[in-house]
Design a protein around this motif. Structure first.
Motif, PDB file in Angstrom:
ATOM      1  N   MET A  73      10.162  -9.408 -15.571  1.00 42.02           N
ATOM      2  CA  MET A  73       9.303 -10.368 -14.871  1.00 42.02           C
ATOM      3  C   MET A  73       8.840  -9.765 -13.546  1.00 42.02           C
ATOM      4  O   MET A  73       9.557  -9.026 -12.884  1.00 42.02           O
ATOM      5  CB  MET A  73      10.071 -11.663 -14.585  1.00 42.02           C
ATOM      6  N   ARG A  74       7.574 -10.102 -13.188  1.00 44.27           N
ATOM      7  CA  ARG A  74       7.080  -9.653 -11.892  1.00 44.27           C
ATOM      8  C   ARG A  74       6.008 -10.628 -11.415  1.00 44.27           C
ATOM      9  O   ARG A  74       5.361 -11.302 -12.218  1.00 44.27           O
ATOM     10  CB  ARG A  74       6.501  -8.246 -11.970  1.00 44.27           C
ATOM     11  N   LEU A  75       5.834 -10.697 -10.123  1.00 47.01           N
ATOM     12  CA  LEU A  75       4.793 -11.530  -9.554  1.00 47.01           C
ATOM     13  C   LEU A  75       3.455 -10.807  -9.633  1.00 47.01           C
ATOM     14  O   LEU A  75       3.386  -9.587  -9.451  1.00 47.01           O
ATOM     15  CB  LEU A  75       5.105 -11.861  -8.099  1.00 47.01           C
ATOM     16  N   GLN A  76       2.413 -11.541  -9.896  1.00 47.56           N
ATOM     17  CA  GLN A  76       1.078 -10.963  -9.856  1.00 47.56           C
ATOM     18  C   GLN A  76       0.579 -11.015  -8.413  1.00 47.56           C
ATOM     19  O   GLN A  76       0.560 -12.071  -7.788  1.00 47.56           O
ATOM     20  CB  GLN A  76       0.105 -11.742 -10.746  1.00 47.56           C
ATOM     21  N   SER A  77       0.218  -9.870  -7.875  1.00 49.92           N
ATOM     22  CA  SER A  77      -0.293  -9.828  -6.504  1.00 49.92           C
ATOM     23  C   SER A  77      -1.798  -9.603  -6.525  1.00 49.92           C
ATOM     24  O   SER A  77      -2.331  -8.904  -7.388  1.00 49.92           O
ATOM     25  CB  SER A  77       0.393  -8.711  -5.711  1.00 49.92           C
TER      26      SER A  77
END
Length: 231
Positions: free
Chosen positions: A1-5
């Motif tokens: 999982m990762r945040l979209q920047s």
């Protein structure tokens, strides 16, 4: 999982975000609104049930003034729309329009029941515009900036900032007037059909007062924001 920047920047009290890695155009550089010596007023934002391009085209249209904006700043219905030329810029499109307003809405102590003004439109592609409103008599000027955030293909959030050269703009008047103008336009824009802005010039009949609309549609087609069309 990762945040979209996302690329983002705060400018003129508005948060701007870019959904691609590289912006296709720079953020607007708005005169007056960006002057630290002038006080900006933010018009309460609203959502229109219309495509972003429909709103922008309406904001840059001049032929509807005497009919749609009769209660705010529109001129005389019998007056023809003056000829004007649209110029391409590195940020988008611009034009100047001399106009006779029926009424006197400017706090510059110049009397009269009507005012000759010049509107300067600067459209930063794809969806941001500032109008510089300058009465021909005196140094007073008003700056009205508009940008939009597409919520969906046919739903648009509107953000607007206004100021003037008085040093202390009348918030009650300018915000009320801006909301009246928006409400006059909103009903018209939301009822336009087709809902998507036609980019093929063969789809509609155009008149000389539509010069800005024609150039805007051509530009959107070149940007790939609609189907290509024949000139």
């Amino acid at each position: 999982m990762r945040l979209q920047s996302l690329l983002n920047e705060e400018r003129y009290g508005i948060i701007w975000a870019c959904l691609s890695e590289t912006p296709s155009h720079a953020l607007p550089d708005w005169p007056g609104i960006g002057d630290p010596n002038l006080k900006n007023l933010h018009i309460p934002s609203g959502t229109w049930a219309a495509a972003a391009s429909r709103h922008v085209e309406n904001f840059n249209d001049v032929a509807h003034f005497p009919f749609v904006h009769k209660e705010t700043f529109g001129g005389y219905e019998s007056d023809p729309i003056p000829n004007y030329e649209v110029t391409a810029t590195d940020y988008g499109l611009t034009f100047d329009l001399p106009y006779l307003e029926e009424g006197n809405r400017f706090p510059d102590d110049i009397e009269g029941h009507e005012r000759h003004v010049t509107y300067t439109y600067q459209l930063t592609l794809p969806f941001s515009t500032i109008i510089i409103i300058k009465p021909d008599e005196g140094p007073y000027a008003q700056y009205f900036a508009d940008t939009v955030c597409p919520v969906s293909a046919r739903e648009t959030r509107i953000f607007q900032v206004v100021t003037d050269t008085s040093g202390e703009p009348d918030a009650d008047f300018l915000i009320k007037e801006s909301q009246m103008v928006n409400n006059e336009d909103k009903a018209i824009v939301e009822s336009q059909r087709p809902e998507d802005l036609p980019l093929d010039l063969k789809d509609e009949i155009h008149i000389p007062a539509d010069r800005m609309s024609v150039e805007y549609r051509r530009t959107l087609a070149r940007l790939g924001l609609g189907a290509p069309f024949s000139s």
